[in-house]
Write a protein that holds these residues in place. Structure first.
Motif, PDB file in Angstrom:
ATOM      1  N   SER A 224      61.122  67.232   0.716  1.00 46.70           N
ATOM      2  CA  SER A 224      63.126  66.618   1.459  1.00 46.70           C
ATOM      3  C   SER A 224      63.232  66.091   1.207  1.00 46.70           C
ATOM      4  N   GLY A 241      70.054  70.544   0.115  1.00 43.11           N
ATOM      5  CA  GLY A 241      69.576  70.698   2.071  1.00 43.11           C
ATOM      6  C   GLY A 241      69.467  71.784   2.596  1.00 43.11           C
ATOM      7  N   ALA A 252      61.830  69.962   7.517  1.00 41.61           N
ATOM      8  CA  ALA A 252      61.794  69.795   5.968  1.00 41.61           C
ATOM      9  C   ALA A 252      63.237  68.594   6.221  1.00 41.61           C
TER      10      ALA A 252
END
Length: 437
Positions: A224, A241, A252
């Motif tokens: 992340s 993402g 995350a």
């Protein structure tokens, strides 16, 4: 493999390739020798392919060679591109207490800054800065050394960017074989755009490879932070993402979110996002370079209707990319892609649907493309051909490199897809890569 056990042909290929690549800085130094640079890049790339086939260099040789080549390219000046002047400008403004997103360089409020050689070298004086906060922090380090002459700041930034990118090469050595690392670490385009010209895409290499490594280590928080850091260098990695969300859930999300907030706060202002968006929109509408699919669509519509559709195609392509994202997220969940492959497909889709694909944009897909069990030869081919587009600036052949680059990449990708569909061992390699996560 030691030199005594190498075949004579392989040893001579290694020597020849090294010499050709080391000659690159000389050809890059003068506009008159840029055609030689293009030819040397093709010879060097051919040598790398031969060495890859013979699995010739050891990892130690690859890494030492990568370091030596990068040091050799450091003295190259800002002839091929001038982006570093904007990096230094943004860094200088920060040390003068001015938010780099507040003004365009030509704004009357910056009159006292405009009577400089640095201002005269800027290539987009009427555009707001589009570089995200982490890039701006790096620029500030370069701006710290600005003393009225850009030279010191220029080489400080290049050394810093090269050092970070070489960290990506070292990490790459932990992710794949020596012969695959060779295809990136000694790649002529990579050498030109990292140590040679110092583009911020070099920073993405370490961050994206760190994310791939973190996913393989099942460390969602680290992945992340890496993806958030990449998005703070260039905006588009934020689109990666959701791949982490599927793999690690909300754990995350918050580490990267905190990093984004923390690094963005020093630059936060009501005008920041509108100014960035204004320049991004102008770039998308007015700039076009080395964009094969865009050019093909534009010329086809012109031949069909007799009208220029460029102002329509650019925004349409951007919408198509945004529409493709949920489709790719769904396919990732359905087919259980490896994280590396998912990232490569998203970034690849972005470039296919872009109006501008400068040569240095391709560094992330080249790096991600060599991590897998089978190198992404289509991106490697396009990268090498993209060096030829520099001849546009010296009235040399331009279109031939675009059609050869994108056309060849399309053929190679099609053959690759057929191979994956036909040969069971190739499919097993991809499944093994996904299972490694």
């Amino acid at each position: 493999m030691s030199g005594t056990h190498r075949g004579r042909f392989t040893s001579w290929t290694l020597l020849f390739t090294g010499i050709v690549l080391l000659s690159g800085p000389l050809w890059a130094a003068f506009e008159s020798t840029w055609p030689v640079l293009v030819g040397a890049s093709f010879l060097g790339s051919a040598g790398l392919c031969l060495l890859w086939r013979r699995d010739a260099p050891s990892m130690r040789e690859v890494l030492w060679g990568a370091l030596i080549l990068r040091v050799a390219y450091l003295p190259v000046g800002p002839g091929l591109t001038d982006d570093l002047f904007r990096y230094i400008w943004d860094g200088w403004l920060q040390w003068e207490g001015i938010n780099p997103y507040r003004y365009v360089p030509s704004d009357p409020a910056l009159t006292s800054f405009q009577d400089t050689t640095l201002y005269e070298e800027l290539n987009s004086q009427s555009y707001y800065s589009v570089y995200p906060p982490l890039s701006q922090l790096v620029f500030a380090l370069g701006g710290l050394f600005y003393d009225g002459s850009w030279t010191t700041s220029y080489y400080v930034l290049k050394v810093l960017i090269m050092a970070v990118e070489f960290g990506g090469v070292v990490l790459l050595a932990r992710l794949t074989s020596a012969r695959n690392v060779l295809l990136y670490a000694w790649n002529p385009l990579v050498l030109i755009e990292t140590a040679g010209q110092g583009h911020t895409e070099a920073l993405l290499v370490l961050l994206l490879l760190t994310a791939v490594w973190a996913v393989r280590q099942h460390c969602g928080a680290c992945a992340s932070l890496a993806i958030a850091g990449a998005g703070l260098v260039k905006i588009y990695p934020f689109a990666l993402g959701p791949f982490l969300l599927r793999r690690f859930g909300w754990r995350a999300v918050w580490p990267g979110g905190l990093l984004v907030v923390g690094l963005s706060l020093p630059y936060a202002a009501p005008y920041a996002l509108p100014h960035i968006k204004a320049s991004v929109d102008l770039f998308a509408k007015l700039f076009e370079f080395n964009a094969g699919p865009y050019y093909a669509t534009k010329h086809a519509l012109w031949a069909w209707t007799g009208a220029d559709w460029s102002k329509t195609i650019g925004p349409l392509f951007r919408r198509l990319f945004l529409i493709s994202l949920p489709v790719l997220y769904g396919l990732d969940a359905w087919y259980k892609w490896s994280f590396r492959r998912a990232c490569l497909l998203v970034i690849g889709a972005l470039f296919v649907l872009s109006t501008t694909v400068h040569p240095w944009y391709l560094l992330p897909v080249i790096a991600l493309g060599v991590v897998g069990p089978r190198p992404s030869w289509h991106w490697l081919w396009l990268g090498t051909c993209s060096i030829g587009t520099y001849l546009f600036y010296v009235d040399g052949p331009y279109w031939v490199w675009i059609w050869m680059g994108w056309g060849g990449a399309a053929v190679i990708a099609s053959v690759r897809q057929y191979t994956v569909g036909v040969h069971r061992h190739v499919l097993e390699d991809y499944r093994a890569e996904s299972a490694a996560e």
